[in-house]
Design a protein around this motif. Structure first.
Motif, PDB file in Angstrom:
ATOM      1  N   GLY A 175       0.819  -1.209   0.000  1.00  0.00           N
ATOM      2  CA  GLY A 175       0.000   0.000   0.000  1.00  0.00           C
ATOM      3  C   GLY A 175       0.857   1.265   0.000  1.00  0.00           C
ATOM      4  N   GLU A 176       1.940   1.261   0.784  1.00  0.00           N
ATOM      5  CA  GLU A 176       2.824   2.420   0.815  1.00  0.00           C
ATOM      6  C   GLU A 176       3.521   2.600  -0.524  1.00  0.00           C
ATOM      7  N   ALA A 177       3.936   1.496  -1.142  1.00  0.00           N
ATOM      8  CA  ALA A 177       4.591   1.580  -2.453  1.00  0.00           C
ATOM      9  C   ALA A 177       3.623   2.127  -3.500  1.00  0.00           C
ATOM     10  N   GLU A 178       2.362   1.680  -3.461  1.00  0.00           N
ATOM     11  CA  GLU A 178       1.366   2.185  -4.420  1.00  0.00           C
ATOM     12  C   GLU A 178       1.111   3.677  -4.197  1.00  0.00           C
ATOM     13  N   PHE A 179       1.033   4.088  -2.928  1.00  0.00           N
ATOM     14  CA  PHE A 179       0.818   5.500  -2.626  1.00  0.00           C
ATOM     15  C   PHE A 179       1.980   6.343  -3.143  1.00  0.00           C
ATOM     16  N   GLN A 180       3.214   5.904  -2.877  1.00  0.00           N
ATOM     17  CA  GLN A 180       4.374   6.653  -3.336  1.00  0.00           C
ATOM     18  C   GLN A 180       4.441   6.690  -4.861  1.00  0.00           C
ATOM     19  N   LYS A 181       4.057   5.594  -5.506  1.00  0.00           N
ATOM     20  CA  LYS A 181       4.053   5.553  -6.967  1.00  0.00           C
ATOM     21  C   LYS A 181       3.036   6.540  -7.528  1.00  0.00           C
ATOM     22  N   SER A 182       1.832   6.575  -6.955  1.00  0.00           N
ATOM     23  CA  SER A 182       0.812   7.504  -7.445  1.00  0.00           C
ATOM     24  C   SER A 182       1.192   8.955  -7.130  1.00  0.00           C
ATOM     25  N   LEU A 183       1.815   9.183  -5.984  1.00  0.00           N
ATOM     26  CA  LEU A 183       2.255  10.525  -5.629  1.00  0.00           C
ATOM     27  C   LEU A 183       3.359  10.991  -6.571  1.00  0.00           C
ATOM     28  N   LEU A 184       4.297  10.112  -6.874  1.00  0.00           N
ATOM     29  CA  LEU A 184       5.369  10.456  -7.803  1.00  0.00           C
ATOM     30  C   LEU A 184       4.811  10.732  -9.199  1.00  0.00           C
ATOM     31  N   ALA A 185       3.834   9.959  -9.628  1.00  0.00           N
ATOM     32  CA  ALA A 185       3.209  10.192 -10.936  1.00  0.00           C
ATOM     33  C   ALA A 185       2.508  11.549 -10.966  1.00  0.00           C
ATOM     34  N   ALA A 186       1.830  11.891  -9.874  1.00  0.00           N
ATOM     35  CA  ALA A 186       1.143  13.194  -9.817  1.00  0.00           C
ATOM     36  C   ALA A 186       2.141  14.344  -9.843  1.00  0.00           C
ATOM     37  N   LEU A 187       3.233  14.215  -9.096  1.00  0.00           N
ATOM     38  CA  LEU A 187       4.245  15.282  -9.081  1.00  0.00           C
ATOM     39  C   LEU A 187       4.929  15.415 -10.438  1.00  0.00           C
ATOM     40  N   THR A 188       5.193  14.293 -11.091  1.00  0.00           N
ATOM     41  CA  THR A 188       5.812  14.320 -12.412  1.00  0.00           C
ATOM     42  C   THR A 188       4.879  14.968 -13.429  1.00  0.00           C
ATOM     43  N   ALA A 189       3.597  14.644 -13.354  1.00  0.00           N
ATOM     44  CA  ALA A 189       2.622  15.251 -14.267  1.00  0.00           C
ATOM     45  C   ALA A 189       2.533  16.759 -14.033  1.00  0.00           C
ATOM     46  N   GLU A 190       2.575  17.160 -12.779  1.00  0.00           N
ATOM     47  CA  GLU A 190       2.526  18.593 -12.472  1.00  0.00           C
ATOM     48  C   GLU A 190       3.764  19.305 -13.020  1.00  0.00           C
ATOM     49  N   ASP A 191       4.927  18.695 -12.870  1.00  0.00           N
ATOM     50  CA  ASP A 191       6.157  19.299 -13.393  1.00  0.00           C
ATOM     51  C   ASP A 191       6.111  19.429 -14.911  1.00  0.00           C
ATOM     52  N   SER A 192       5.625  18.397 -15.593  1.00  0.00           N
ATOM     53  CA  SER A 192       5.559  18.481 -17.059  1.00  0.00           C
ATOM     54  C   SER A 192       4.538  19.522 -17.505  1.00  0.00           C
ATOM     55  N   ASP A 193       3.442  19.661 -16.756  1.00  0.00           N
ATOM     56  CA  ASP A 193       2.461  20.702 -17.068  1.00  0.00           C
ATOM     57  C   ASP A 193       3.082  22.090 -16.895  1.00  0.00           C
ATOM     58  N   ASN A 194       3.847  22.268 -15.820  1.00  0.00           N
ATOM     59  CA  ASN A 194       4.502  23.564 -15.586  1.00  0.00           C
ATOM     60  C   ASN A 194       5.522  23.861 -16.672  1.00  0.00           C
ATOM     61  N   ARG A 195       6.258  22.859 -17.122  1.00  0.00           N
ATOM     62  CA  ARG A 195       7.223  23.082 -18.204  1.00  0.00           C
ATOM     63  C   ARG A 195       6.513  23.488 -19.487  1.00  0.00           C
ATOM     64  N   ALA A 196       5.382  22.857 -19.771  1.00  0.00           N
ATOM     65  CA  ALA A 196       4.629  23.205 -20.975  1.00  0.00           C
ATOM     66  C   ALA A 196       4.116  24.641 -20.899  1.00  0.00           C
ATOM     67  N   ILE A 197       3.623  25.026 -19.739  1.00  0.00           N
ATOM     68  CA  ILE A 197       3.143  26.397 -19.557  1.00  0.00           C
ATOM     69  C   ILE A 197       4.294  27.384 -19.715  1.00  0.00           C
ATOM     70  N   ASN A 198       5.455  27.066 -19.140  1.00  0.00           N
ATOM     71  CA  ASN A 198       6.613  27.958 -19.254  1.00  0.00           C
ATOM     72  C   ASN A 198       7.054  28.117 -20.706  1.00  0.00           C
ATOM     73  N   LYS A 199       7.006  27.045 -21.499  1.00  0.00           N
ATOM     74  CA  LYS A 199       7.379  27.134 -22.914  1.00  0.00           C
ATOM     75  C   LYS A 199       6.422  28.048 -23.676  1.00  0.00           C
ATOM     76  N   VAL A 200       5.136  27.892 -23.391  1.00  0.00           N
ATOM     77  CA  VAL A 200       4.138  28.723 -24.064  1.00  0.00           C
ATOM     78  C   VAL A 200       4.312  30.190 -23.667  1.00  0.00           C
ATOM     79  N   GLU A 201       4.554  30.438 -22.369  1.00  0.00           N
ATOM     80  CA  GLU A 201       4.755  31.817 -21.915  1.00  0.00           C
ATOM     81  C   GLU A 201       5.996  32.436 -22.552  1.00  0.00           C
ATOM     82  N   ALA A 202       7.077  31.695 -22.626  1.00  0.00           N
ATOM     83  CA  ALA A 202       8.325  32.238 -23.168  1.00  0.00           C
ATOM     84  C   ALA A 202       8.211  32.533 -24.657  1.00  0.00           C
ATOM     85  N   ALA A 203       7.389  31.785 -25.382  1.00  0.00           N
ATOM     86  CA  ALA A 203       7.249  31.987 -26.824  1.00  0.00           C
ATOM     87  C   ALA A 203       6.199  33.037 -27.165  1.00  0.00           C
TER      88      ALA A 203
END
Length: 134
Positions: free
Chosen positions: A30-58
């Motif tokens: 259960g702890e491994a599944e929680f950490q996996k889902s948390l890591l996936a959520a944080l990674t998705a948030e980081d990629s969303d922020n990078r996409a927003i930053n690219k659009v803003e810079a252009a």
């Protein structure tokens, strides 16, 4: 240290819920599944922020693409005022206009801003030294 420890409100609650599971193998799973889902959520948030930053810079508008350079220029102007203009102003006012008011000083928050901006620049320098910068 688990990823849950980095989330101040949810982390302790999840840890308590996981401790209620009697089987140690199920608890670990259960702890491994929680950490996996948390890591996936944080990674998705980081990629969303990078996409927003690219659009803003252009963006063609200076009000959208220029806010980061603006912050840098404001920080540079504040440093120039605090350590170049203000001392010269005080010296000149003391000589030519005695009794004139002293210009205001900037508070300690300026150094927090500068260190944050230079810290980010320092990490970029390390990337360049290691050869991983694009």
């Amino acid at each position: 240290m688990s990823l849950a420890a980095y989330i101040p409100i949810i982390g302790p609650a999840i840890e308590k819920l996981l401790n209620l599971i009697p089987d140690p193998n199920e608890r670990a799973r259960g702890e491994a599944e929680f950490q996996k889902s948390l890591l996936a959520a944080l990674t998705a948030e980081d990629s969303d922020n990078r996409a927003i930053n690219k659009v803003e810079a252009a963006h063609s508008s200076i009000f959208v693409s220029g806010w980061r350079p603006f912050i840098g220029w404001v920080c540079g102007a504040a440093l120039a005022f605090q350590y170049l203009i203000r001392p010269f102003w005080i010296w000149a006012a003391t000589i030519w206009w005695p009794g004139s008011p002293v210009p205001p000083t900037l508070d300690g928050m300026l150094w927090e801003l500068v260190m944050g901006m230079l810290g980010i620049g320092g990490l970029r320098t390390i990337e360049k030294w290691k050869g991983v910068a694009r």
